[in-house]
Every structure is written in structure tokens, then in C-alpha cells.
Design an enzyme around this catalytic site. Structure first.
Site, PDB file in Angstrom:
ATOM      1  N   CYS A   1     -21.007  25.516   2.992  1.00 59.81           N
ATOM      2  CA  CYS A   1     -22.319  25.063   2.532  1.00 59.81           C
ATOM      3  C   CYS A   1     -22.966  24.160   3.598  1.00 59.81           C
ATOM      4  O   CYS A   1     -24.141  24.332   3.948  1.00 59.81           O
ATOM      5  CB  CYS A   1     -22.161  24.308   1.222  1.00 59.81           C
ATOM      6  SG  CYS A   1     -23.707  24.027   0.347  1.00 59.81           S
TER       7      CYS A   1
ATOM      8  N   CYS B   1     -22.265  25.566  -3.723  1.00 57.74           N
ATOM      9  CA  CYS B   1     -21.104  26.235  -3.137  1.00 57.74           C
ATOM     10  C   CYS B   1     -19.855  25.406  -3.400  1.00 57.74           C
ATOM     11  O   CYS B   1     -19.866  24.188  -3.267  1.00 57.74           O
ATOM     12  CB  CYS B   1     -21.259  26.375  -1.624  1.00 57.74           C
ATOM     13  SG  CYS B   1     -22.531  27.509  -1.118  1.00 57.74           S
TER      14      CYS B   1
ATOM     15  N   GLY C   1       5.023  39.948  -1.270  1.00 59.68           N
ATOM     16  CA  GLY C   1       4.844  39.741  -2.703  1.00 59.68           C
ATOM     17  C   GLY C   1       6.117  39.364  -3.438  1.00 59.68           C
ATOM     18  O   GLY C   1       6.068  38.984  -4.605  1.00 59.68           O
TER      19      GLY C   1
ATOM     20  N   CYS D   1     -27.768  25.176  -0.263  1.00 57.92           N
ATOM     21  CA  CYS D   1     -27.945  25.997   0.932  1.00 57.92           C
ATOM     22  C   CYS D   1     -28.551  27.362   0.630  1.00 57.92           C
ATOM     23  O   CYS D   1     -28.797  28.166   1.523  1.00 57.92           O
ATOM     24  CB  CYS D   1     -26.629  26.172   1.670  1.00 57.92           C
ATOM     25  SG  CYS D   1     -25.505  27.335   0.887  1.00 57.92           S
TER      26      CYS D   1
ATOM     27  N   CYS E   1     -26.914  28.998  -4.440  1.00 56.18           N
ATOM     28  CA  CYS E   1     -26.504  27.608  -4.254  1.00 56.18           C
ATOM     29  C   CYS E   1     -27.776  26.754  -4.133  1.00 56.18           C
ATOM     30  O   CYS E   1     -28.701  27.103  -3.399  1.00 56.18           O
ATOM     31  CB  CYS E   1     -25.654  27.477  -3.006  1.00 56.18           C
ATOM     32  SG  CYS E   1     -25.359  25.767  -2.501  1.00 56.18           S
TER      33      CYS E   1
END
Lengths: 295, 265
Positions: free
Chosen positions: A271, A265, A31, A243, A240
């Protein structure tokens, strides 16, 4: 005319060593933003020059590269960066998440869980999470050094005061390994939980701002919040339409000028994989089917 | 318990010991020593350029003194030399046990964030993590400094000068500091607004038993607020004593001049 001779993966070896040193330091201090001597790349700043330099420093001939932009493999940014490495490093490229060893990304983390053999490289525009509240770099560095992160909550407080909930939807600040507060680049906050305890190495490159930071595998990543306003990942409440996925992150696509829209998606590989496996969405006339029907 | 409080009050909170500072040939302050006790208000007066502000910055650890030292009795009762504190400790002290009120509120406030967040920032910095409680604390502090709670989500940019100054005071007092430094807190405000601010300040200071070091060139402010007075000229303390005593019966020529220069309507 013969094509110009590039070093493998465009950058010269000394530069790659410099980037790798920064990467090692970044992984050692999860970080923490490590300064590095960002190079001029053959693409404009803001197009992912930081991510490209990180990828160039770690890529080898045996690697398989996937590049996504907003989750999609076929947008301009993704296509040009993929072509860049295919040309300068001669590596294999793929769109399949599970086949890739290096995935360079802008704005998304793939839906499919990443494995230990994979590296996720983020393109970062502004690496400093405190920047918009504290403009002085000297001051923000000191705040990181002393772990003074009260200011980060001021931002979240402002959100709740203004909108009634934490309205930050992307760039949502996280605390890495209980120490450094980090900007996860402009990924939607939906993706934040995927960073936590992730098996893959996550590397972040900010070219303009000349910073590199990292999250080693299996590291604790916590999204900041308040006790009475806990972190909630956001997702459009719809399946979605291609899909039928109920749990992937969705893009909203405007389809006409009468308010028509559809949700699909954002991760195009995910997808397509689902569609190939026989999943279908509610949309009867998906664009490609329409074209097929017209013959 | 009462006994212990008494003993607490007997020991000085802040000790300035032989402070000197010069910038090249210019002497900003020379051989300044005093002790500040809990709940005591000390005014530093003098004309501009007399070294008041430099002294305040040295006392609050924002500038190092060329010579001498400043000691502070921490919350655990141990008196420590400020120059031996690490940066983290000093900054922690600065935003918990101390307050610093700037003359220009824009320096002490975050002008782009709401009043509530301005007051709440110190609380969040010491680990408060409950929005409702932070907001409740901010509201109650706005009330105490007489700012309409309905303005809690407005930024200080939309506030008047007097409101900004009162907001800055609330922001500083929210962690219940024991010592507050004030640099010309009433400077730049018109007279009626000054009076209201002084009123708020005087009440808070008594109520919270605050020790205050206040720098001002306005003797009326010193008269109204302070217990003790330090008159500076050319970097030196030329006269010191109880406020009423110094102002009613100034011993030094310069102080006499200063007192007699006040216009009374």
C-alpha cells in the site's frame, strides 16, 4: 552488565542442524508434516515459535529479513520477531518485500510476487488439516499415508449444506503436488492461488504441534473444491481507500460507533509503495493527512 | 448373463477356515469354520461372553485370528486371504464393498457433522466430487431408511436412537457393499423401534441382495432376518443350520435352553 552471549540467531548449532534436517525432508516430500523437536523459545507458544525456529535455522549474516503479521510490518508480533533477529543475528531488516531474502509471515502472503531468491516462512498454529474432523493423531497420520482424503470434502460439504457456499475463508485446505492435503496456515483463501507454482521456497513451522512442512519452488498447489462449487478467492468488493488498489486483499477498519468503516490494503508495504508511486484512494482525510492539516 | 449370475452365487463370498482366538487362558473362539454365500444372511447367536463379537471382529479384519484364516471373494472375482491384503486395500474394502453396523450408532457415525455428510462421506472417499450429486444420493438413501429428508442438514445428535441406527445403515449401504457386518444392530432400542428397524433392514437386504453376518443375542431378530444360524457357547459353535430348523427343532441342550427362554407375551 554485559549482555548475555547468544549463539548466532539464538538457537545452538545442533538444534539448527536438527531443524534443517526436518526442512530438507519436508522439501523432499512436499506437503508432508515432518515431526521435529521444537524448542522452548523466549516468547510464548502461539506467537510464532515454529516460524521463528525455521527462520533461525536458515538465516545467515547476509540475509535481509522482513516480518509481517496480518500483512503488516508494524504490528506487535512482527515488530518483536524482527527485533529478536536483529538483536540475536545482527541481520539487516527491511519492510520492502522485494529487498527481503527471508520473509516470516503470519496470516498473509505479500501481494508482490515472490522471486527465486526468496524464502517465505509461515507461522502455523495447527498443521493438521483433518484435525477438527478426526481428533486421533494416529488416524490422521494413517489417512495421510494412504491418501484417504474423503473427510476433507466432508468439511466443505458441511459448509455448503449450512451456508449455501464454501464458507471456509481462511485455513482453506490445499492439495500439494497431487499427493498430500495440507493446511496453508490461517492465511485468507485469497492467498491460496499465490502458493501455486510460486518461485520462492515456502516453509511452514508449527512450534506447539512440533511439525515442519514445505512447498518447494514451482510446485502445484490446488485448493480443494467441488465441481459444482468451485474454489473462489474472496475479497471485499471495494478499492483500498488509501492507495485505490482494486486487486489487493483488504482489511476492514471500523472508524466510529455509527457503522462507519473503511477498507485498506492488509499488505502495508504494498500500500505504501503504491502511495509513494502516486496512487491515491477515495479517502480525502486519511488519518495521517488529518494530523498534518491540524499542524 | 443369468448363467453367470448363477455361477457367481454358487461361489462363497466369505470363507472362515478353522478360526481360533484366545486371550491368555480365555478362549474367545475355537475352530470356527463356515462359508457365506452372496445374498445370504447368517446370524451368530449366543449369550454374552460366548465369543460372538470377537468372531465378528476377526471376520471383518479388525482383529487378527490366532489361527485359521478368513478369505473373501473380491469384486474382481478372486478369492483372497484377508491377512495378505495390505492396509490400504483392507481399508478400501472396508469402506466400499463392506459395511459395518455398530451396536452404538455414535461409534459408526460422525456425530458432529450433518446426516447428509455422514451418508456422503463414503462417496467422497471414493472420489465423488459433485456436491449436487452427493446430496441427491444422500437424500435418496435417507428416504430408503425412512428418515425425513427435511432432517438432512441436522446432526445425528438431534436424532432419536432408532433414527441414528437407520442413518448408520444408510451410511454403510451408500457404496452398495456386498457384505455387511452387524453387531447387535437392534440392541438398546425399544420394541416398536426395533420392529421398524428390522422391517427396513429386511427390505433393504432382499432388495440389494446383501450378504450379512449379524451378531445378536435376540433370537427373534435372528428368526426374522436370517437364513442360517450359528449357535455359539464358550467360544465354540455348538449348533448350525437353517434358522427355522434350529429354532423349531433345536438339537443341542443349550440351544433348547436358549429357545425355551424366550418369553412370549
Amino acid at each position: 552488565m554485559s549482555s548475555p552471549a547468544y549463539n548466532f540467531a539464538y538457537l545452538d548449532e545442533q538444534t539448527k542442524r536438527m531443524v534443517r534436517r526436518a526442512l530438507l525432508k519436508a522439501i523432499a516430500i512436499p506437503g508432508y508434516q515432518v515431526p521435529f523437536a521444537s524448542r522452548e523459545m523466549p516468547m510464548p507458544y502461539g506467537w510464532g515459535t515454529g516460524g521463528v525456529q525455521v527462520t533461525a535455522a536458515i538465516i545467515g549474516p547476509a540475509d535481509v529479513l522482513k516480518v509481517i503479521d496480518q500483512g503488516s510490518d508494524d504490528t506487535t508480533n512482527a515488530v518483536s520477531i524482527r527485533k529478536f533477529f536483529v538483536k540475536t543475528a545482527g541481520v539487516a531488516a527491511t519492510t520492502a518485500t522485494e529487498d527481503a531474502t527471508i520473509i516470516q509471515t503470519r496470516h498473509r502472503i505479500p501481494e508482490r510476487a515472490l522471486g527465486e531468491h526468496q524464502v517465505l516462512v509461515y507461522q502455523v498454529p495447527i498443521p493438521e488439516p483433518l484435525r477438527f474432523l478426526e481428533p486421533r493423531e494416529t488416524e490422521t497420520r494413517r489417512m495421510h499415508a494412504l491418501a484417504e482424503y474423503g473427510l476433507m470434502h466432508v468439511k466443505l460439504y458441511e459448509d455448503i449444506a449450512k451456508f449455501g457456499h464454501i464458507a471456509t475463508a481462511y485455513d482453506y485446505p490445499v492439495k500439494v503436488n497431487d499427493r498430500y492435503v495440507m493446511d496453508p496456515s490461517p492465511t485468507p483463501k485469497f492467498d491460496n492461488p499465490k502458493m501455486d507454482n510460486c518461485a520462492a521456497i515456502q516453509l511452514f513451522g508449527a512450534g506447539t504441534e512440533k511439525r515442519i512442512y514445505a512447498i518447494p519452488p514451482y510446485t502445484k498447489v490446488v485448493s480443494l473444491d467441488f465441481e459444482d462449487h468451485p474454489f473462489v478467492p474472496y475479497r471485499f468488493n471495494a478499492p483500498c481507500e488509501l492507495c485505490g488498489s482494486e486487486d489487493s486483499y483488504l482489511d476492514e477498519i471500523v472508524t466510529d460507533d455509527k457503522g462507519g468503516r473503511m477498507f485498506v490494503c492488509s499488505d502495508s508495504d504494498y500500500c505504501e509503495g503504491r502511495q509513494a508511486a502516486g496512487h491515491t484512494g477515495s479517502l480525502i482525510s486519511a488519518p495521517y493527512k488529518e494530523r498534518a492539516a491540524r499542524g | 448373463m443369468a448363467n453367470q449370475n448363477l455361477r457367481e452365487n454358487d461361489e462363497p463370498l466369505l470363507i472362515a477356515d478353522d478360526l481360533s482366538k484366545s486371550f491368555g487362558k480365555i478362549i474367545a473362539c475355537q475352530d470356527v469354520s463356515f462359508k457365506l454365500y452372496p445374498g445370504e444372511i447368517l446370524a451368530i447367536v449366543g449369550e454374552s461372553g460366548s465369543g460372538k463379537s470377537t468372531l465378528l471382529q476377526i471376520l471383518s479384519g479388525q482383529q487378527s485370528s490366532g489361527q485359521g484364516r478368513v478369505s473373501y471373494r473380491m469384486r474382481d472375482g478372486v478369492t483372497r486371504d484377508l491377512s495378505t491384503l495390505g492396509e490400504a486395500e483392507r481399508r478400501f474394502l472396508f469402506r466400499t464393498d463392506w459395511g459395518y453396523v455398530h451396536q452404538d450408532p455414535a461409534q459408526g457415525l460422525r456425530m458432529a457433522v450433518s446426516a447428509g455428510a455422514n451418508v456422503g462421506e463414503r462417496l467422497m472417499a471414493v472420489g465423488w466430487n459433485h456436491y449436487g450429486r452427493i446430496r441427491a444420493a444422500a437424500s435418496s438413501w435417507l428416504e430408503r431408511v425412512e428418515i425425513d429428508v427435511a432432517r438432512i442438514d441436522d446432526t445425528p445428535r438431534t436424532y432419536s436412537g432408532g433414527m441414528r441406527q437407520r442413518l448408520q445403515i444408510a451410511r454403510n449401504l451408500v457404496t452398495q457393499p456386498r457384505l455387511v457386518f452387524m453387531d447387535e444392530p437392534t440392541g438398546g432400542l425399544d420394541v416398536s423401534v426395533q420392529a421398524r428397524l428390522l422391517d427396513v433392514l429386511r427390505n433393504l437386504v432382499r432388495e440389494l441382495h446383501l450378504a450379512v453376518v449379524i451378531v445378536t443375542h435376540d433370537l427373534a431378530v435372528a428368526r426374522l432376518l436370517s437364513d442360517r444360524l450359528l449357535v455359539m457357547k464358550g467360544g465354540q459353535v455348538i449348533e448350525t443350520g437353517l434358522t427355522d430348523q434350529v429354532l423349531d427343532d433345536p438339537a443341542e441342550h443349550y440351544t433348547q435352553l436358549l429357545v425355551s427362554s424366550i418369553l412370549s407375551p
